[in-house]
Design an enzyme around this catalytic site. Structure first.
Site, PDB file in Angstrom:
ATOM      1  N   LEU A 135     -31.749 -41.701   7.788  1.00 54.00           N
ATOM      2  CA  LEU A 135     -30.202 -42.159   7.605  1.00 54.00           C
ATOM      3  C   LEU A 135     -29.375 -41.103   7.143  1.00 54.00           C
ATOM      4  O   LEU A 135     -30.031 -40.005   6.636  1.00 54.00           O
ATOM      5  CB  LEU A 135     -30.090 -43.430   6.436  1.00 54.00           C
ATOM      6  N   ASP A 136     -28.021 -40.965   7.716  1.00 56.62           N
ATOM      7  CA  ASP A 136     -27.091 -39.922   7.273  1.00 56.62           C
ATOM      8  C   ASP A 136     -26.754 -40.176   5.819  1.00 56.62           C
ATOM      9  O   ASP A 136     -27.057 -41.254   5.150  1.00 56.62           O
ATOM     10  CB  ASP A 136     -25.869 -40.382   8.059  1.00 56.62           C
ATOM     11  N   LYS A 137     -26.508 -39.183   5.394  1.00 55.82           N
ATOM     12  CA  LYS A 137     -26.481 -38.909   4.052  1.00 55.82           C
ATOM     13  C   LYS A 137     -25.430 -39.862   3.237  1.00 55.82           C
ATOM     14  O   LYS A 137     -25.742 -40.373   2.208  1.00 55.82           O
ATOM     15  CB  LYS A 137     -25.633 -37.477   3.656  1.00 55.82           C
TER      16      LYS A 137
END
Length: 327
Positions: A135-137
């Site tokens: 997942l993106d940050k």
């Protein structure tokens, strides 16, 4: 099998991400001697991979004379406690965590990421769990970890075969004319953006398909939507980088990104279906409350209803597939 999350990644970067103990010189030697292959063909370290391709890694021990084994990460008790508090499901094959926003999944530009905390989640297994997807940050929510190499291979094949149902919740600016639809447009990296932005590229873009359904409106200014990505392209579900100041609500609403991986449904190695949901982070839950939205309306059934129904269409008949023209 190359997963959708690894689409367009360089071969050497794939090893750095998934087999960090294999140094570049070994990857280079494997490629030079023809031992490293993609779909049966020779490949160079700088070549890029595509989702669904089969990467062959030589089935041999890595010989590195004089190389000191990488020491196990020393975690503080606070880090161990923090990592274990993220766990929302655990069995012999899988661990599922609810990743908070602001915590990177992995990366070289930061020393704080989930991958660096995985030693805390070994529990009774022989080795630390492995990341199956990312997942993106700034995206929160469900993240699956495999507790053995066999489980990692099993789950990775499900992701690459797109046999996984992923449900995201998001708050977006504006209200789509069609309440239930599909956005299907080819995306590629936007020139001059340093690889940080994507844009619609009809000629050279890669397929990016997402279903969306409006859960509830906040007037005409914003709405709460469910998103189900069928592919895994960068920024496919959106990011605040694209809309400038108009991408954010004002007043008491948090400027953090409101994108949450709410639910994951995937086949389990034991034969049953793993179906896990993750609670919203604090800022997202507070925004739902501040906008007067009803949390009870959030979890829509995972049906196969044909998309394209207008909000004012009580029969739910499909009308058309919307095509976004925004980058």
């Amino acid at each position: 099998t190359v997963s959708p999350d690894d689409d367009d990644i360089r071969v050497d970067r794939w090893f750095k991400r998934h087999m960090e103990d294999v140094p570049f010189n070994i990857v280079s030697r494997w490629a030079r001697t023809g031992q490293l292959r993609v779909d049966g063909k020779r490949v160079a370290p700088g070549d890029r991979l595509e989702a669904g391709q089969i990467l062959r890694v030589p089935p041999q021990e890595i010989e590195r004379p004089g190389r000191v084994a990488k020491a196990k990460t020393d975690l503080s008790q606070d880090q161990i406690d923090f990592a274990r508090e993220l766990v929302i499901h655990k069995d012999k094959s899988a661990i599922v965590v609810n990743k908070p926003p602001g915590l990177a999944t992995q990366g070289s530009k930061t020393t704080t990421h989930l991958d660096g905390l995985l030693d805390a989640l070994t529990f009774d297994a022989k080795s630390r769990p492995k990341l199956v997807h990312r997942l993106d940050k700034d995206t929160s929510g469900v993240l699956l970890l495999a507790r053995s190499p066999g489980a990692a291979s099993f789950f990775s094949k499900r992701f690459s075969g797109r046999d996984v149902r992923k449900v995201y919740w998001a708050l977006v600016m504006g209200v789509p004319e069609i309440a239930d639809g599909v956005i299907d447009l080819p995306l590629s990296k936007q020139p001059g953006s340093g690889g940080e932005k994507m844009h619609v590229d009809e000629e050279n873009g890669q397929s990016a398909k997402s279903r969306y359904r409006i859960i509830e409106r906040a007037g005409n200014r914003a709405c709460w939507v469910e998103l189900q990505p069928h592919t895994g392209r960068t920024h496919q579900l959106g990011d605040g980088k694209y809309g400038g100041k108009d991408a954010f609500l004002t007043g008491t609403i948090s400027r953090k990104m409101h994108l949450h991986a709410r639910r994951l449904r995937i086949e389990h190695p034991d034969g049953h279906t793993l179906d896990v949901t993750a609670d919203l982070p604090t800022h997202f839950a507070e925004t739902i409350d501040n906008l007067g939205l009803d949390m009870i309306l959030g979890d829509l059934p995972l049906d196969e209803k044909k998309p394209g129904a207008r909000q004012d269409d009580p029969q739910g008949q499909a009308r058309r597939t919307p095509r976004s023209r925004r980058d």
